[in-house]
Design a protein around this motif. Sequence first.
Motif, PDB file in Angstrom:
ATOM      1  N   PHE A  43       0.880  -1.013  -0.128  1.00  0.00           N
ATOM      2  CA  PHE A  43       0.161  -0.018  -0.030  1.00  0.00           C
ATOM      3  C   PHE A  43       0.978   1.251   0.060  1.00  0.00           C
ATOM      4  O   PHE A  43       1.500   1.595   0.883  1.00  0.00           O
ATOM      5  CB  PHE A  43      -0.822   0.104   1.173  1.00  0.00           C
ATOM      6  CG  PHE A  43      -1.746  -1.152   1.088  1.00  0.00           C
ATOM      7  CD1 PHE A  43      -2.430  -1.911   0.111  1.00  0.00           C
ATOM      8  CD2 PHE A  43      -1.828  -2.046   2.563  1.00  0.00           C
ATOM      9  CE1 PHE A  43      -2.970  -3.087   0.289  1.00  0.00           C
ATOM     10  CE2 PHE A  43      -2.464  -3.073   2.619  1.00  0.00           C
ATOM     11  CZ  PHE A  43      -3.363  -3.656   1.586  1.00  0.00           C
ATOM     12  N   PRO A  44       0.952   1.868  -1.144  1.00  0.00           N
ATOM     13  CA  PRO A  44       2.005   3.143  -1.184  1.00  0.00           C
ATOM     14  C   PRO A  44       1.711   4.223  -0.493  1.00  0.00           C
ATOM     15  O   PRO A  44       2.535   5.146  -0.156  1.00  0.00           O
ATOM     16  CB  PRO A  44       1.881   3.420  -2.658  1.00  0.00           C
ATOM     17  CG  PRO A  44       0.629   2.870  -3.134  1.00  0.00           C
ATOM     18  CD  PRO A  44       0.109   1.801  -2.409  1.00  0.00           C
ATOM     19  N   HIS A  45       0.426   4.096   0.051  1.00  0.00           N
ATOM     20  CA  HIS A  45       0.124   5.557   0.963  1.00  0.00           C
ATOM     21  C   HIS A  45       0.551   5.281   2.439  1.00  0.00           C
ATOM     22  O   HIS A  45       0.232   6.337   3.143  1.00  0.00           O
ATOM     23  CB  HIS A  45      -1.337   5.802   0.835  1.00  0.00           C
ATOM     24  CG  HIS A  45      -2.258   4.865   1.065  1.00  0.00           C
ATOM     25  ND1 HIS A  45      -2.336   3.704   0.508  1.00  0.00           N
ATOM     26  CD2 HIS A  45      -3.340   4.931   2.076  1.00  0.00           C
ATOM     27  CE1 HIS A  45      -3.438   2.797   0.892  1.00  0.00           C
ATOM     28  NE2 HIS A  45      -3.854   3.361   1.874  1.00  0.00           N
TER      29      HIS A  45
ATOM     30  N   ARG B  77       8.609   4.524   3.229  1.00  0.00           N
ATOM     31  CA  ARG B  77       7.312   4.536   2.247  1.00  0.00           C
ATOM     32  C   ARG B  77       8.079   3.421   1.126  1.00  0.00           C
ATOM     33  O   ARG B  77       8.811   3.242   0.862  1.00  0.00           O
ATOM     34  CB  ARG B  77       6.997   5.622   1.607  1.00  0.00           C
ATOM     35  CG  ARG B  77       6.585   6.798   2.457  1.00  0.00           C
ATOM     36  CD  ARG B  77       5.056   6.877   2.641  1.00  0.00           C
ATOM     37  NE  ARG B  77       4.759   7.491   3.484  1.00  0.00           N
ATOM     38  CZ  ARG B  77       3.392   7.820   3.733  1.00  0.00           C
ATOM     39  NH1 ARG B  77       2.598   7.059   3.121  1.00  0.00           N
ATOM     40  NH2 ARG B  77       3.137   8.611   4.819  1.00  0.00           N
TER      41      ARG B  77
END
Lengths: 216, 241
Positions: free
Chosen positions: B89-91, B133
Amino acid sequence: MDSPYIEVLPFLLRGLVWTLLITITGLVVGFGLGAVAGLGRIARNRLVRGLATVYVEVIRGTPILAQILFVYFGLSDLLGINIPNIVAAILAIAVNAGAYIAEIVRGAVQSIDDGQREAGRTLGLSHVQTMRYVIWPQALRRMIPPLGNQFIISLKDTSLFSVIAVGELIFEAKQYYSTTFAAFEALTMACVFYLMITIPTSVFLRRMERRMEGVA
Amino acid sequence: MIRTTGLGKSFGDHEVLRDIDLEVEEGEVVCVIGPSGSGKSTLLRCLNGLETATEGDVHIDGESLRASEASLNRLRSRLGMVFQHFNLFPHLTVLENLTLAPRRVSGMPREEAEERARALLDNVGLADKADARPDNLSGGQKQRVAIARALAMEPEAMLFDEPTSALDPELVGEVLTVMEDLGREGMTMVVVTHEMGFARRVGTRILFMDEGRIVEEGTPSELFDHPTHPRTRAFLSKILV
């Protein structure tokens, strides 16, 4: 005596307050409508999908002036009540922008890679949880540029509310030149007021888009 | 613990899986090999209901996947899945990637979820990346995070869908090492892979698939050294040069 370019300013400042108030309130409500309709457009339930599609197509397929008059006169007539013109204006912007925002929401949600949904579901998240914690936050980021664009469009659309005597920018400019006959000066300054908001907004959006391309 | 009976899957007229009877016992590491388009990934995706079988059924510990959506969610969380393209999940930060499902699905308190997530990251050698991230990680690091994320739900088995196929060659090893450790610790695994070395070393059983069927299966030495089916031989001769 002062130049009309200066004299008109108190009128326009009063108008600007209403213009911004209607745009911002209308878009907040419109975003709610658009989120529901946008998700409705991709819902599994056919009835929900149908209703959302009808809403979007009816609004996008009719002129906003007709929608404004419809809400203010038509709806008042139908319900037998007097809708205050400011309320009608906010409602009209909300319903109109909502249809366009629905398409923004749908596009953003559908642009998220299906692998994200699959990853959420395989971890045991439900359909709703996957939407809420995985898809929606990512889609929201992609909505910002087109939403900013919609802000500019809706801001300009508020000028049409002069037809129902809402004291926004154009209405106030008219008030001024109806007694002074300085229409050129009043309308020039009214347009300058619009540009003071729309130009910084689009500069900000362009920067934002550039920054987002870097991340995506 | 995973059992398929007469499993079949078609996309329209196109039959991708045919009559698959597979039983995976606890502690087994089943490696699925075969040419692209042979249905390996589809089989894996049918095991946790990402694809709905058009024929037959899948049972996890005797529970059918053809039950209600609520029980499907519950069954899914018992099988971890690792994807070719990571699907982090990149966020969210690395740590949040690991804590999301334990907190939202199992209702685990934040502190406990984070503590366990940090331990899992430590196991895959990424303790220092907790606050990073996903976009700032290499492919190998991403895939190790994805494995840790799946393990955070304490699954009874892990499904790997070509976990190293999207990686630069020099990053494949670090991911295979993590998987190898996992297999040694007794995790039940089904691995779709092109890494024959890994399959031979870690696999307890190898399945060779072609055209939607399991053509041949056996221990690594049976299948790699003494393949009986001509199609298995043809496939192996092409890849084991």
